[in-house]
Design a protein around this motif. Structure first.
Motif, PDB file in Angstrom:
ATOM      1  N   ILE A 294       0.815  -1.180  -0.070  1.00  0.00           N
ATOM      2  CA  ILE A 294      -0.064   0.024   0.069  1.00  0.00           C
ATOM      3  C   ILE A 294       0.880   1.251  -0.228  1.00  0.00           C
ATOM      4  CG2 ILE A 294      -1.652   1.097   1.506  1.00  0.00           C
ATOM      5  CD1 ILE A 294      -2.924  -1.317   2.294  1.00  0.00           C
ATOM      6  N   SER A 295       2.061   1.206   0.612  1.00  0.00           N
ATOM      7  CA  SER A 295       2.950   2.322   0.680  1.00  0.00           C
ATOM      8  C   SER A 295       3.280   2.824  -0.883  1.00  0.00           C
ATOM      9  CB  SER A 295       4.191   2.101   1.290  1.00  0.00           C
ATOM     10  OG  SER A 295       3.717   1.863   2.647  1.00  0.00           O
ATOM     11  N   TRP A 296       3.025   1.896  -1.880  1.00  0.00           N
ATOM     12  CA  TRP A 296       3.306   2.166  -3.257  1.00  0.00           C
ATOM     13  C   TRP A 296       2.315   3.102  -3.682  1.00  0.00           C
ATOM     14  CZ3 TRP A 296       6.240  -2.493  -3.542  1.00  0.00           C
ATOM     15  CH2 TRP A 296       7.449  -2.448  -4.280  1.00  0.00           C
ATOM     16  N   VAL A 297       1.353   3.366  -2.913  1.00  0.00           N
ATOM     17  CA  VAL A 297       0.102   4.288  -3.357  1.00  0.00           C
ATOM     18  C   VAL A 297       0.568   5.739  -3.409  1.00  0.00           C
ATOM     19  CG1 VAL A 297      -2.238   4.717  -3.164  1.00  0.00           C
ATOM     20  CG2 VAL A 297      -1.746   2.339  -3.022  1.00  0.00           C
ATOM     21  N   PRO A 298       0.434   6.340  -4.394  1.00  0.00           N
ATOM     22  CA  PRO A 298       1.225   7.796  -4.587  1.00  0.00           C
ATOM     23  C   PRO A 298       0.142   8.711  -3.359  1.00  0.00           C
ATOM     24  CG  PRO A 298       0.154   7.571  -6.316  1.00  0.00           C
ATOM     25  CD  PRO A 298       0.089   6.141  -5.892  1.00  0.00           C
ATOM     26  N   GLY A 299       0.876   9.723  -2.709  1.00  0.00           N
ATOM     27  CA  GLY A 299       0.045  10.465  -2.155  1.00  0.00           C
ATOM     28  C   GLY A 299       0.146  10.304  -0.483  1.00  0.00           C
ATOM     29  N   PHE A 300      -0.522  11.248   0.226  1.00  0.00           N
ATOM     30  CA  PHE A 300      -0.607  11.188   1.821  1.00  0.00           C
ATOM     31  C   PHE A 300      -1.266   9.958   2.372  1.00  0.00           C
ATOM     32  CE2 PHE A 300      -3.200  12.177   5.484  1.00  0.00           C
ATOM     33  CZ  PHE A 300      -2.144  12.136   6.678  1.00  0.00           C
ATOM     34  N   GLU A 301      -2.327   9.490   1.602  1.00  0.00           N
ATOM     35  CA  GLU A 301      -3.214   8.170   2.135  1.00  0.00           C
ATOM     36  C   GLU A 301      -2.316   7.224   1.770  1.00  0.00           C
ATOM     37  OE1 GLU A 301      -4.248  10.391   0.070  1.00  0.00           O
ATOM     38  OE2 GLU A 301      -5.880  11.592   0.881  1.00  0.00           O
ATOM     39  N   GLY A 302      -1.558   6.912   0.888  1.00  0.00           N
ATOM     40  CA  GLY A 302      -0.859   5.601   0.848  1.00  0.00           C
ATOM     41  C   GLY A 302       0.333   5.561   1.882  1.00  0.00           C
ATOM     42  N   HIS A 303       1.034   6.494   2.354  1.00  0.00           N
ATOM     43  CA  HIS A 303       2.024   6.736   3.431  1.00  0.00           C
ATOM     44  C   HIS A 303       1.337   6.541   4.545  1.00  0.00           C
ATOM     45  CE1 HIS A 303       5.441   8.098   1.196  1.00  0.00           C
ATOM     46  NE2 HIS A 303       4.806   9.096   0.652  1.00  0.00           N
ATOM     47  N   LEU A 304       0.046   7.088   4.981  1.00  0.00           N
ATOM     48  CA  LEU A 304      -0.557   7.009   6.238  1.00  0.00           C
ATOM     49  C   LEU A 304      -1.222   5.530   6.442  1.00  0.00           C
ATOM     50  CD1 LEU A 304      -1.868   8.392   8.884  1.00  0.00           C
ATOM     51  CD2 LEU A 304      -4.019   8.707   7.320  1.00  0.00           C
ATOM     52  N   VAL A 305      -1.683   4.929   5.517  1.00  0.00           N
ATOM     53  CA  VAL A 305      -2.317   3.525   5.524  1.00  0.00           C
ATOM     54  C   VAL A 305      -1.322   2.426   5.476  1.00  0.00           C
ATOM     55  CG1 VAL A 305      -3.877   1.743   4.629  1.00  0.00           C
ATOM     56  CG2 VAL A 305      -4.675   3.977   4.526  1.00  0.00           C
ATOM     57  N   GLY A 306      -0.454   2.613   4.558  1.00  0.00           N
ATOM     58  CA  GLY A 306       0.750   1.657   4.402  1.00  0.00           C
ATOM     59  C   GLY A 306       1.567   1.615   5.661  1.00  0.00           C
ATOM     60  N   LEU A 307       1.948   2.823   6.133  1.00  0.00           N
ATOM     61  CA  LEU A 307       3.066   2.790   7.258  1.00  0.00           C
ATOM     62  C   LEU A 307       2.168   2.517   8.783  1.00  0.00           C
ATOM     63  CD1 LEU A 307       6.062   3.377   7.521  1.00  0.00           C
ATOM     64  CD2 LEU A 307       5.611   5.382   8.377  1.00  0.00           C
ATOM     65  N   ALA A 308       0.965   2.592   8.764  1.00  0.00           N
ATOM     66  CA  ALA A 308       0.313   2.136  10.054  1.00  0.00           C
ATOM     67  C   ALA A 308       0.138   0.594   9.855  1.00  0.00           C
ATOM     68  CB  ALA A 308      -1.285   2.780   9.895  1.00  0.00           C
ATOM     69  N   LEU A 309      -0.205  -0.196   8.772  1.00  0.00           N
ATOM     70  CA  LEU A 309      -0.225  -1.572   8.520  1.00  0.00           C
ATOM     71  C   LEU A 309       1.089  -2.175   8.944  1.00  0.00           C
ATOM     72  CD1 LEU A 309      -2.548  -1.824   5.599  1.00  0.00           C
ATOM     73  CD2 LEU A 309      -2.880  -2.474   7.868  1.00  0.00           C
ATOM     74  N   VAL A 310       2.306  -1.397   8.394  1.00  0.00           N
ATOM     75  CA  VAL A 310       3.653  -1.898   8.862  1.00  0.00           C
ATOM     76  C   VAL A 310       3.834  -2.111  10.280  1.00  0.00           C
ATOM     77  CG1 VAL A 310       6.030  -1.010   8.467  1.00  0.00           C
ATOM     78  CG2 VAL A 310       4.901  -1.292   6.591  1.00  0.00           C
ATOM     79  N   GLY A 311       3.436  -1.012  11.189  1.00  0.00           N
ATOM     80  CA  GLY A 311       3.378  -0.841  12.304  1.00  0.00           C
ATOM     81  C   GLY A 311       2.631  -2.079  13.156  1.00  0.00           C
ATOM     82  N   VAL A 312       1.507  -2.362  12.411  1.00  0.00           N
ATOM     83  CA  VAL A 312       0.956  -3.561  13.303  1.00  0.00           C
ATOM     84  C   VAL A 312       1.644  -4.607  12.807  1.00  0.00           C
ATOM     85  CG1 VAL A 312      -1.286  -4.813  12.943  1.00  0.00           C
ATOM     86  CG2 VAL A 312      -1.427  -2.458  12.857  1.00  0.00           C
ATOM     87  N   GLY A 313       1.959  -5.110  11.514  1.00  0.00           N
ATOM     88  CA  GLY A 313       2.946  -6.244  11.388  1.00  0.00           C
ATOM     89  C   GLY A 313       3.961  -6.495  12.361  1.00  0.00           C
ATOM     90  N   TRP A 314       4.760  -5.148  12.451  1.00  0.00           N
ATOM     91  CA  TRP A 314       6.101  -5.298  13.198  1.00  0.00           C
ATOM     92  C   TRP A 314       5.484  -5.623  14.734  1.00  0.00           C
ATOM     93  CZ3 TRP A 314       6.656  -2.732  18.123  1.00  0.00           C
ATOM     94  CH2 TRP A 314       8.120  -3.032  18.369  1.00  0.00           C
ATOM     95  N   CYS A 315       4.445  -5.140  15.145  1.00  0.00           N
ATOM     96  CA  CYS A 315       4.035  -5.384  16.523  1.00  0.00           C
ATOM     97  C   CYS A 315       3.723  -6.854  16.772  1.00  0.00           C
ATOM     98  CB  CYS A 315       2.804  -4.899  16.742  1.00  0.00           C
ATOM     99  SG  CYS A 315       2.110  -5.332  18.594  1.00  0.00           S
ATOM    100  N   TYR A 316       3.207  -7.712  15.787  1.00  0.00           N
ATOM    101  CA  TYR A 316       2.645  -8.965  16.193  1.00  0.00           C
ATOM    102  C   TYR A 316       3.858  -9.951  15.970  1.00  0.00           C
ATOM    103  CZ  TYR A 316      -2.089  -7.780  16.181  1.00  0.00           C
ATOM    104  OH  TYR A 316      -3.516  -7.162  16.428  1.00  0.00           O
TER     105      TYR A 316
END
Length: 389
Positions: A294-316
């Motif tokens: 998702i971080s490939w999606v251009p724009g603010f939303e791609g950064h926001l959602v992509g990095l949030a999901l990376v954070g959840v994945g890192w946690c687990y």
């Protein structure tokens, strides 16, 4: 003895409140440098490859300071060490503000070194909170510690976004506010009364399966940190330096990411009642994969959602790997095993922080995400190989 017990309860409550305050403020100081470090580095460094140098210095100082921090507390006691570390952080955040004001990158990096060393003492707060507490309260206290860590993220990052545009010196001003909060935390520690740790008794016998998985799980935890740092550290640099977005937008993205790293840990206990550790680790790896895509999606939303999901994945991934590492050894052996694990984890994070600016410059954002996907695929192959039995 009854009077002693009655007197211990208020002292324990005060200790918990003071230490949770220090956790919030300590995390705020560390993540502030973590957030603005690459932005400041990009503005002050002559070479973009050195843009993430302040963040790398911060991470490595936290890693190298872990062992000295524990030994200093054993030698001098927790309260004086916590107070000295908080005052060190206050002074270094003030130096960081001066470094930004004077466009002095070496001074800013020296300040990051001191804040990182304070971060090593912040890691000891969770042990101080658990001292003198009955084991039945440990889960609730650990939840409070996680919530305090999440709470510290908000002032540590949002101050920069709130002050942007209101003053040309918003970065130094925000750093000085955070320095004042560190001084307040040091003052509050006067009320802290260290408790004697309860006798732990005989350690539980190590889990034979976890013992066999020790080194793969060390690699898994270090790999999760490597992937997360590789994407998180250069994100402000990509958003503010390359895409020319505002610091406020970058602050929202990093806040969402850091909160996603801490808050999902509150659900781990409930999830492990419904699935195995291997399944939860696999779920975390899937979150990492989707987040990078998702971080490939251009724009603010791609950064926001992509990095949030990376954070959840890192946690687990990180929590499950750490759980198996903790189960793999018992007695005195567990301290060395956990120390080696922490060293590997911080080394991976430091390496990613140090090289991410150069990799962003050489590969671009898309190339950096490609590299992250290759690393996640490698972790998936490792997890499948060690858990399929």
């Amino acid at each position: 003895m009854i009077r002693r017990a009655l007197g211990a309860a208020p002292a324990t409550s005060v200790n918990t409140a003071v230490l949770l305050l220090c956790q919030v403020v300590g995390i705020a100081g560390v993540v502030s440098i973590q957030f603005v470090g690459s932005v400041v580095g990009e503005r002050l460094a002559m070479d973009m490859r050195l843009a993430t140098l302040p963040v790398a210095v911060l991470v490595l100082a936290s890693a190298l300071g872990t062992w000295p921090a524990s030994q200093m507390m054993r030698r001098f006691g927790r309260r004086p060490c916590f107070i000295a570390a908080a005052l060190l952080s206050a002074g270094c955040l003030s130096l960081a503000a001066r470094g930004v004001e004077d466009s002095d990158l070496p001074l800013f990096c020296a300040a990051a070194l001191g804040v990182g060393f304070h971060g090593a003492f912040v890691q000891q707060i969770r042990f101080a909170i658990l001292e003198g507490q009955p084991s039945s309260r440990a889960p609730r206290l650990l939840t409070m510690i996680q919530l305090a860590s999440a709470a510290g993220i908000v002032p540590g990052i949002s101050l920069f976004g709130l002050l942007e545009g209101r003053t040309s010196s918003y970065m130094p001003f925000a750093l000085l506010i955070l320095a004042a909060l560190q001084a307040l935390a040091a003052l509050s520690l006067v009320a802290y009364r260290p408790q004697e740790a309860r006798a732990a008794g005989d350690s539980a016998a190590p889990d034979a399966r976890a013992r066999a998985l020790y080194w793969p799980m060390v690699a898994m935890g270090a790999g999760a940190f490597l992937v997360m740092s590789l994407v998180m550290v250069p994100t402000p640099l990509q958003m503010c330096g390359v895409e020319r977005r505002s610091v406020r937008e970058a602050s929202w993205v990093i806040q969402a990411h850091l909160l996603s790293m801490y808050l999902p840990s509150l659900s781990v206990g409930a999830l492990l009642q419904r699935m195995s550790i291997a399944a939860l680790q696999g779920l975390g790896l899937l979150f990492l994969l989707v987040g990078l895509a998702i971080s490939w999606v251009p724009g603010f939303e791609g950064h926001l959602v992509g990095l949030a999901l990376v954070g959840v994945g890192w946690c687990y991934v990180f929590v499950t790997a750490t759980t198996l590492v903790a189960r793999s050894r018992s007695g005195a052996e567990r301290f060395r095993a956990q120390g080696v694990n922490d060293l590997c984890v911080f080394a991976a994070s430091g390496a990613a922080s140090l090289t991410s600016g150069a990799l962003l410059s050489a590969l671009g954002w898309g190339g950096l995400l490609h590299l992250g996907l290759v690393l996640v695929a490698s972790l998936m192959a490792l997890a499948w190989n060690v858990h399929r039995a």
